[in-house]
Design a protein around this motif. Sequence first.
Motif, mmCIF file in Angstrom:
data_model
loop_
_atom_site.group_PDB
_atom_site.id
_atom_site.type_symbol
_atom_site.label_atom_id
_atom_site.label_comp_id
_atom_site.label_asym_id
_atom_site.label_seq_id
_atom_site.Cartn_x
_atom_site.Cartn_y
_atom_site.Cartn_z
ATOM 1 N N LEU A 27 -5.085 12.989 13.208
ATOM 2 C CA LEU A 27 -6.435 13.556 13.068
ATOM 3 C C LEU A 27 -7.340 13.061 14.188
ATOM 4 N N ILE A 41 -0.980 10.164 9.789
ATOM 5 C CA ILE A 41 -1.886 11.313 9.693
ATOM 6 C C ILE A 41 -3.242 10.968 10.294
ATOM 7 N N LEU A 42 -3.688 9.726 10.061
ATOM 8 C CA LEU A 42 -4.968 9.299 10.640
ATOM 9 C C LEU A 42 -4.928 9.416 12.158
ATOM 10 N N MET A 81 0.847 -1.200 0.000
ATOM 11 C CA MET A 81 0.000 0.000 0.000
ATOM 12 C C MET A 81 0.880 1.247 0.000
ATOM 13 N N ARG A 82 0.550 2.154 -0.918
ATOM 14 C CA ARG A 82 1.414 3.327 -1.095
ATOM 15 C C ARG A 82 1.370 4.219 0.144
ATOM 16 N N ARG A 129 2.678 6.680 6.326
ATOM 17 C CA ARG A 129 2.449 8.115 6.496
ATOM 18 C C ARG A 129 0.954 8.399 6.668
ATOM 19 N N VAL A 130 0.154 7.687 5.860
ATOM 20 C CA VAL A 130 -1.295 7.892 5.948
ATOM 21 C C VAL A 130 -1.807 7.509 7.326
ATOM 22 N N ARG A 131 -1.260 6.390 7.833
ATOM 23 C CA ARG A 131 -1.709 5.941 9.157
ATOM 24 C C ARG A 131 -1.319 6.952 10.236
#
Lengths: 342, 169
Positions: A14, A10-11, A1-2, A6-8
């Motif tokens: 948030l 940011i999640l 998964m790209r 980093r996405v996690r």
Amino acid sequence: MRGSRRVRLILILLLLTAFTLTALDYNAAKTGPLASLRKGIDTVFGPVQRVVGSAASSVGNALGGLPRLGSYQSDNRKLLEENGRLKGQIASMAGLQCQVDQLNGLMHFVGYTGYRPVPAHVVAVGPASSFEWTATIDVGSKDGIKPAMTVVAYSGLLGRTVDVGPSTSKVLLIADPSFQVGGTIIGQSSLGVAVGHGSRPMTYSLASTRSIVRKGDVLLTTGSDTYAPGVPIGTVTSVTPDTNAISRTATIAPYVDVSALDLVGVITEPARTAPRTPLRPLGVGPSPTSTPCPSAINHGPVPTATPTAAPTATVRPTASSSPSATSSPSPSPSPEFTPTTP
Amino acid sequence: MTIQRFLLGAAAILTALLLQLTVVGRLPLPGAEPDLLLVLVVAFALAEGPLSGMVTGFVAGILADALSVHELGRLALAYALAGYVVGLLQDETARSTLLPFGAVLLGGLTALGAFALEGVLLADQHITVYSVGRAAISSVPYAVVLTPFVVPVVSGLVRRLDIDPLRRL
């Protein structure tokens, strides 16, 4: 998964931000940066909601009138007979009819309670998915609206104002589960609390088991800092004794249908009863020349004080009674304190 | 993120919020009302992936929070989580016509569950088995019904702008 790391991240950031905001707002007073953020968003959205809401209200009215058509059918039949020329229009006027009914209800309300509600239109109904029953109306602080004012519709209680912006206000509706109002059954001195239960009917819990509540009884607001007294809430539909046998609960059918709202009124000035002044101790009023009535009841140790005696006699009769009695015994003991005259 | 993408997101959220408050909330539908914001969040998540989904969800949630009477941040958390979860399905749903419906269902239940759980933690009187169950059987299906109207529009707009830097993260 790209870039999932980093996405996690940011999640998590948030979610933490959201939860921190919730935690800060949970105990926050009505001041501070969060309250001003909320107020700012409210102030920006208020006028927009007003414009969009009134534009959409014709649509909303027509749609809001749909489920009520059934109950109007008998009324409509009479109207059709009376107003033959309106025959063709009645079907398309369901929304307007709804509005007329609401205005009629409000005028009736003004007639029998004497309140002068400020009229308002509902422009928005609370955001979904938070289980709250709120509505936004198109009057605000510019129209003299303040938080915690009674809002009525048709001819009964609708709710109270909670957040007030310059040109719009938010109303907590009677169906909201956090809504509570003190209520009294007409003709009885019963005291109890009416509570909203969302889409289920309201309930009214009585503190006393003695007062008799029957089906069909009418419930009025008792009156408090927030709610104007004597506003009809609804009628009792059933009564169930609680298992603890120290209270009873009645289900209430409110007069106001919170699902079809347009014209409402805000009571800005609660009823004034007769002007009241604080009670004063007995005997301060009459002049010393007036003949004191012979007392039928023995008042015990009578505090007597001649005008020349201690001036504190009127203020603290018990403290001055014994010294004044020993120093200057009064010839005619009076049951009343003689006031000090200058 | 380009300025156009930002404007698209902002316009979409504001439109959905205003429609929700002024029109959808007054529809005489049985049960709880449909949640346009949730459908929008899911649509962005399906079009652009988890990051877009959760940022859209967070912003939409904060605005909805501010316009309601509960604590700030609760819907923001619920929508952000739903946006993330649905965004993870992005690759799978890209080639399917039925999966977006499942994604909305999943997103709706995620948001509802998160909001309800928070409500339980905060002892919110509004959260009862009855009210949550009612939303689960009415509001969530409504969101699924709205899917074919909202999801293609959002993905079409995103593709037309041809800006998907968020997808390459």
